[in-house]
Design a protein around this motif. Sequence first.
Motif, PDB file in Angstrom:
ATOM      1  N   ALA A 113       1.104  -1.137  -0.261  1.00  0.00           N
ATOM      2  CA  ALA A 113       0.095   0.213  -0.005  1.00  0.00           C
ATOM      3  C   ALA A 113       1.042   1.383  -0.179  1.00  0.00           C
ATOM      4  O   ALA A 113       0.679   1.944  -1.132  1.00  0.00           O
ATOM      5  N   GLY A 149       0.083   1.640  -3.131  1.00  0.00           N
ATOM      6  CA  GLY A 149      -1.239   2.875  -3.188  1.00  0.00           C
ATOM      7  C   GLY A 149      -2.126   2.156  -4.093  1.00  0.00           C
ATOM      8  O   GLY A 149      -2.065   0.790  -3.910  1.00  0.00           O
ATOM      9  N   SER A 176      -3.862   1.629  -6.917  1.00  0.00           N
ATOM     10  CA  SER A 176      -3.428   2.255  -8.009  1.00  0.00           C
ATOM     11  C   SER A 176      -3.873   1.249  -8.383  1.00  0.00           C
ATOM     12  O   SER A 176      -3.916   0.473  -8.541  1.00  0.00           O
ATOM     13  N   GLN A 228      -2.666   3.792   6.313  1.00  0.00           N
ATOM     14  CA  GLN A 228      -2.436   5.128   5.203  1.00  0.00           C
ATOM     15  C   GLN A 228      -1.570   5.598   5.833  1.00  0.00           C
ATOM     16  O   GLN A 228      -0.519   7.026   6.723  1.00  0.00           O
ATOM     17  N   GLU A 261       1.820   6.067  -0.519  1.00  0.00           N
ATOM     18  CA  GLU A 261       0.824   5.943  -2.222  1.00  0.00           C
ATOM     19  C   GLU A 261      -0.581   5.828  -0.876  1.00  0.00           C
ATOM     20  O   GLU A 261      -1.894   6.683  -1.994  1.00  0.00           O
ATOM     21  N   PHE A 262      -0.479   5.234  -0.135  1.00  0.00           N
ATOM     22  CA  PHE A 262      -1.980   5.266  -0.304  1.00  0.00           C
ATOM     23  C   PHE A 262      -2.910   6.659   1.343  1.00  0.00           C
ATOM     24  O   PHE A 262      -1.699   6.884   1.924  1.00  0.00           O
ATOM     25  N   THR A 263      -3.582   6.927   0.479  1.00  0.00           N
ATOM     26  CA  THR A 263      -4.298   8.156   1.009  1.00  0.00           C
ATOM     27  C   THR A 263      -5.069   8.685   2.251  1.00  0.00           C
ATOM     28  O   THR A 263      -6.277   6.831   2.172  1.00  0.00           O
ATOM     29  N   ASP A 311      -8.569   7.051   0.376  1.00  0.00           N
ATOM     30  CA  ASP A 311      -8.932   5.538   0.013  1.00  0.00           C
ATOM     31  C   ASP A 311      -8.954   5.060   1.590  1.00  0.00           C
ATOM     32  O   ASP A 311      -9.397   3.903   1.187  1.00  0.00           O
TER      33      ASP A 311
END
Length: 519
Positions: free
Chosen positions: A30, A34, A36, A337, A340-342, A345
């Motif tokens: 993640a 992310g 993606s 979080q 790249e995991f926002t 998300d």
Amino acid sequence: MASKLKHIGIVSLLTVVSRVLGLVRDQLGAAIFGASELNSAFITAFSLPNLFRRLLGEGSLTAAFVPTLQDELHERGRPGAFMLLNQVTSWLALITGALVVFAMVLFSQSRLLPGHESRWYLAADLAVILFPYLAMICIAAALNATLNVFEHFTEPALSPIWLNLAMIATLGGAGWHLATTELGQMYWLCAGVLIGGFLQLSVPAGVLVKMGWRPRFDFGLAPRVREIGALMAPGLFGTAIYQINVFVSRLFAFSIDEASATLLFYANRLMELPIGVFAIAVATVVYPLIARHATERNFAGMADDYRKGLRLILMINVPAAAGLALLSEPIVRLIYQHGEFTATDTRAMGPLLALFSVGMPFFSISSLTTRAFYALKDTVTPVKIGALSFVINVGLSWALKDWLGAPGLVLASTAAVIVQTIVMQRLLARAVPGLGFGELWRTIGKIVAATAAMSLVVFAGWAALRYAFAGNRTVDLIAIGGLIPVGVAVYAAVLWAVRVEGREEISAILARFRGKFGG
């Protein structure tokens, strides 16, 4: 059953280690990729060999192999069991090897079908790399099933640990430091899958060799090999329905947008944590036991151990489901979080985890109920029930995916597993009356009461923490580190106050956990 508690404790402990490593693996994925297109493509591609692994390895083969191997061991001892193992693994190697070659050639030609979005071609490319994992893990499943029959549970429980360690090492080590692009990092992750598959195969093989097994190719068709094939035929179809069910849900998610497949996968992985830690551990240990009872026609003993297994599963997974639902947001934010995991998300994934948790106790029950049917060598009934579940899931998924998106897919799969569990348990009780819930209903009432008390405390605590620490990440740490132990304490206190049945077995397992952790 009491003598089996140590095995449940060992399997549960090693599964805890595996699931923690799995979370670390998912956190790395993640943080680097992310939610993606690339990550969703990997998850979809990896689902393909896993689909066939469940069909040919851990699904219908293991279900047919364990009771048949029990019979062979009972009649001819280890020499007969090892001969049967050689024949089964030989046929597995031939069938899975051919399937791997076919799949790799097929997916390598994906661009001959133009007009699709790039993520579909990317998933096909990754599938070409990942498919050899199928052959290794299917043979490993037969080896691990053999060890379980011999009551060696530690080595099979280590199997997913090897995969997680290999994937962590390649992604977090070589992939992070040597690769210069995200695609290069993904190739390292795929290499970790293949290395992990080799370890999953070689470790149980080494243990069996020390026990006297001499592996060799043997394509003979002894009566018990044919019996396994006959049992697998309907079982394969039933397992196929369930696994295709899972795969179709992921394809639906992959078709919604580039993020949904990733979010759905991570939410499902968190839901599987308490299932894997305890429910599957119980089912793994109880299955050979009830299979032996069934072989000996000792249905009273089979019913007694089956109900004890169900009780242990429910005592853990009902409160775990409530906890996951109530604390889904801080759990997702704290674990995933990063990088790249926002936050977007996290907001999308939290409700998916809460919805998944509703079906968790039902999935836990069905894992043992299915094995009870297989112990009775009834592989037809689960097929019929699986077909019903498949129709419900696909129909609801198709109806809800455009309206509700990924949450609609979770609702569909949850509804399907609830119906499947209820129908399966009713038919099992009809086949062997002693396998009904019976006195378990009183236990379930106590579990629900204790879970309600726990949920009230956790809900109030989480509301207070959000108010006091609005927008502060500290709230997540306090919620996970504080509310979960408090909730467990409240739940345990209420259970002991109402004198829940089976509390001595839970105490024995916890004592073994403390002994393991304490050295």
